[in-house]
Motif scaffolding. Sequence first.
Motif, short mmCIF file in Angstrom:
data_model
loop_
_atom_site.label_atom_id
_atom_site.label_comp_id
_atom_site.label_asym_id
_atom_site.label_seq_id
_atom_site.Cartn_x
_atom_site.Cartn_y
_atom_site.Cartn_z
N TYR A 130 0.87 -1.17 0.00
CA TYR A 130 0.00 0.00 0.00
C TYR A 130 0.91 1.22 0.00
CZ TYR A 130 0.74 -0.70 5.05
OH TYR A 130 1.29 -0.91 6.28
N CYS A 131 0.36 2.40 -0.23
CA CYS A 131 1.19 3.56 -0.52
C CYS A 131 2.23 3.87 0.55
CB CYS A 131 0.33 4.79 -0.79
SG CYS A 131 -0.66 5.37 0.61
N SER A 132 1.83 3.93 1.81
CA SER A 132 2.79 4.31 2.85
C SER A 132 3.77 3.17 3.16
CB SER A 132 2.07 4.79 4.11
OG SER A 132 1.06 3.92 4.49
N LYS A 133 3.36 1.92 2.99
CA LYS A 133 4.29 0.81 3.16
C LYS A 133 5.38 0.87 2.09
CE LYS A 133 4.53 -4.24 2.67
NZ LYS A 133 3.76 -5.46 2.39
N LEU A 134 4.98 1.14 0.86
CA LEU A 134 5.93 1.25 -0.25
C LEU A 134 7.00 2.30 0.05
CD1 LEU A 134 6.72 0.65 -3.27
CD2 LEU A 134 5.19 2.55 -3.84
N VAL A 135 6.58 3.49 0.42
CA VAL A 135 7.52 4.58 0.69
C VAL A 135 8.35 4.26 1.94
CG1 VAL A 135 7.74 7.03 1.23
CG2 VAL A 135 6.09 6.27 -0.49
#
Length: 181
Positions: free
Chosen positions: A118-123
Motif C-alpha cells: 500500500y502507498c505508505s508501506k511502499l515509501v
Amino acid sequence: MLMPKNRFWLLASILIFSSAAFAGVKVAFFEAKDSSGQLITMEDGGRFYHVAISVDDKWLHTHVYWGVQLIPDLHQLGEPALILENEKSPGLQEADLKQFLNQRYDSTYSWSNPDKTYCSKLVAQILNVAPSPMTFSGTIWRGKTSGYSRELGVSPDDLYRELKKRGFKPAGGLCQQVFKK
C-alpha cells in the motif's frame, strides 16, 4: 565587472541548475475530504490519506486497481497537500526500485506480505522506516467490519512524523510559493 542585472541571472541560473542536480528525495502527501468537507483520516488525529515518492523525474505510488505505478506528473493524483524533501539524500533512480514495480495493492494492509503493498508501506520500505502497530482508528474505517488485523504497518501520518524527525522539510520554499501553478 558584472552589472546588477547580470548578477541576478547568474545567481538565478546557479540556483536552478544546482537544485536540479541535487534534487534529493521528495515525498508528497495528499488529503481527502468527504462530501461535507471534513478530512478523511486513516488514524485518529491524522491528516493524510495517500503518499507518493519522487524517482528521477517521476513519482512512484500504489494505486488501488493497478498496484505500484510510476507516473510522470504528480498532479495526476490530485493536488498534494504537502511535499517533504531531504535535499541531502541522494535522489532515487528507477533502476534501484524494480523490485517494487510489479507489486499489487494490498487491501489488507499487511506489512508481512512481500507481493502486495500500500502507498505508505511502499515509501516506508524504500526509506527504511520501521513499522509500528496500526490502529485503524480514522474516519475511513468507521462503519466497516473490523477484519483488519492489528499487525505492524505504517500510515501516511506515521510516515510524515518519521520523515520530519529525519530532517525532511517542506519542499520549495519561497520560490515554489511565488511560482506555484
